[in-house]
Design a protein around this motif. Structure first.
Motif, PDB file in Angstrom:
ATOM      1  N   ALA A  14       0.876  -1.116  -0.655  1.00 18.23           N
ATOM      2  CA  ALA A  14      -0.338   0.835   0.039  1.00 18.23           C
ATOM      3  C   ALA A  14       0.691   1.640   0.359  1.00 18.23           C
ATOM      4  CB  ALA A  14      -1.304   0.360   1.229  1.00 18.23           C
ATOM      5  N   LEU A  15       1.839   1.019   0.430  1.00 22.64           N
ATOM      6  CA  LEU A  15       2.590   2.160   0.662  1.00 22.64           C
ATOM      7  C   LEU A  15       3.950   2.147  -0.439  1.00 22.64           C
ATOM      8  CD1 LEU A  15       3.715   2.648   4.654  1.00 22.64           C
ATOM      9  CD2 LEU A  15       1.826   3.662   3.213  1.00 22.64           C
ATOM     10  N   SER A  16       3.975   1.649  -1.441  1.00 21.27           N
ATOM     11  CA  SER A  16       5.033   1.293  -2.369  1.00 21.27           C
ATOM     12  C   SER A  16       3.944   2.066  -3.550  1.00 21.27           C
ATOM     13  CB  SER A  16       4.531   0.364  -3.047  1.00 21.27           C
ATOM     14  OG  SER A  16       5.866  -1.214  -2.138  1.00 21.27           O
ATOM     15  N   GLU A  17       4.399   2.619  -4.444  1.00 20.64           N
ATOM     16  CA  GLU A  17       4.200   3.491  -6.138  1.00 20.64           C
ATOM     17  C   GLU A  17       3.939   1.680  -6.733  1.00 20.64           C
ATOM     18  OE1 GLU A  17       3.083   6.407  -6.442  1.00 20.64           O
ATOM     19  OE2 GLU A  17       4.007   6.978  -4.500  1.00 20.64           O
ATOM     20  N   GLY A  18       2.843   1.719  -7.642  1.00 18.96           N
ATOM     21  CA  GLY A  18       4.108   0.289  -8.614  1.00 18.96           C
ATOM     22  C   GLY A  18       2.132  -0.210  -8.429  1.00 18.96           C
ATOM     23  N   GLY A  19       1.499   0.817  -8.003  1.00 19.89           N
ATOM     24  CA  GLY A  19      -0.232   0.070  -8.821  1.00 19.89           C
ATOM     25  C   GLY A  19      -0.757  -0.655  -7.767  1.00 19.89           C
ATOM     26  N   LEU A  20      -1.275  -1.856  -8.412  1.00 18.52           N
ATOM     27  CA  LEU A  20      -2.143  -3.273  -7.395  1.00 18.52           C
ATOM     28  C   LEU A  20      -1.807  -4.632  -7.872  1.00 18.52           C
ATOM     29  CD1 LEU A  20      -4.900  -3.734  -6.275  1.00 18.52           C
ATOM     30  CD2 LEU A  20      -5.777  -4.345  -8.506  1.00 18.52           C
ATOM     31  N   PHE A  21      -1.637  -4.498  -6.261  1.00 22.77           N
ATOM     32  CA  PHE A  21      -0.385  -6.255  -5.868  1.00 22.77           C
ATOM     33  C   PHE A  21      -1.600  -7.495  -6.365  1.00 22.77           C
ATOM     34  CE2 PHE A  21       2.493  -2.896  -4.598  1.00 22.77           C
ATOM     35  CZ  PHE A  21       3.686  -2.752  -5.648  1.00 22.77           C
ATOM     36  N   VAL A  22      -1.398  -8.138  -6.012  1.00 25.60           N
ATOM     37  CA  VAL A  22      -2.188  -9.568  -6.440  1.00 25.60           C
ATOM     38  C   VAL A  22      -1.197 -10.648  -5.905  1.00 25.60           C
ATOM     39  CG1 VAL A  22      -3.951 -11.007  -7.037  1.00 25.60           C
ATOM     40  CG2 VAL A  22      -3.283  -9.211  -8.347  1.00 25.60           C
ATOM     41  N   ARG A  23      -1.969 -11.303  -4.520  1.00 22.98           N
ATOM     42  CA  ARG A  23      -0.156 -12.882  -3.903  1.00 22.98           C
ATOM     43  C   ARG A  23      -1.510 -13.202  -3.293  1.00 22.98           C
ATOM     44  NH1 ARG A  23       4.669  -9.897  -3.544  1.00 22.98           N
ATOM     45  NH2 ARG A  23       4.672  -7.291  -3.184  1.00 22.98           N
ATOM     46  N   ALA A  24      -0.622 -14.473  -3.347  1.00 22.31           N
ATOM     47  CA  ALA A  24      -0.746 -15.559  -2.564  1.00 22.31           C
ATOM     48  C   ALA A  24      -0.876 -16.056  -1.029  1.00 22.31           C
ATOM     49  CB  ALA A  24      -1.488 -15.989  -3.255  1.00 22.31           C
ATOM     50  N   HIS A  25      -0.799 -16.700   0.043  1.00 22.60           N
ATOM     51  CA  HIS A  25      -0.302 -16.753   0.994  1.00 22.60           C
ATOM     52  C   HIS A  25      -1.103 -17.800   1.991  1.00 22.60           C
ATOM     53  CE1 HIS A  25      -3.531 -15.197   4.238  1.00 22.60           C
ATOM     54  NE2 HIS A  25      -3.314 -14.082   2.572  1.00 22.60           N
TER      55      HIS A  25
END
Length: 144
Positions: free
Chosen positions: A127-138
């Motif tokens: 959320a604090l990064s520039e770079g758009g929308l992240f999609v991750r699995a955990h």
């Protein structure tokens, strides 16, 4: 006649990544497992993700927030929960404990990485990064 098979269903949650002007992030220590995480919870059927994050953060922390943007989508492969991380700013209220939060704290981003499980801390760093929308699995604790 085909037999109807009931398939597992996903649950959709929201995580409020609440950042003060000084950069500190709102975190709760969960009552159920004692882990520090961003405040949030399951969306109600009749609410948008932004409405849900406002409701959940207020309920868990006493802080009213204004959602700013969707930062990422995170799926727990163990539980089938998809959580939407939403960057927010605080607009009113003071942090207070609740039934779900035995402690509420403002943490510096470096403290977030130390205090939260990787699968939750990454929502903050994304959320604090520039770079758009992240999609991750955990798996509930670690990224996959």
């Amino acid at each position: 006649m085909k037999k109807h098979v009931s398939l597992p269903r996903h649950s959709v949650s929201v995580s409020g990544i609440v950042q003060r002007p000084d950069g500190c992030i709102l975190a709760i220590k969960r009552a159920d497992d004692g882990r520090f995480v961003p405040p949030g919870g399951v969306l109600e059927l009749d609410e948008t993700p932004y409405e849900g994050v406002v409701r959940e953060v207020l309920k868990e922390t006493g802080v009213k927030v204004a959602p700013e943007r969707l930062a990422g989508a995170y799926k727990s492969m163990k539980l089938g929960v998809v959580s939407l991380a939403i960057l927010c700013r605080p607009v009113d209220g003071r942090p207070q404990t609740s039934d779900e939060a035995v402690s509420v704290a403002w943490l510096r981003p470096a403290e977030v990485i130390e205090a939260m499980p990787e699968a939750r801390a990454i929502r903050v760093t994304d959320a604090l990064s520039e770079g758009g929308l992240f999609v991750r699995a955990h798996d509930g604790t670690s990224l996959l």
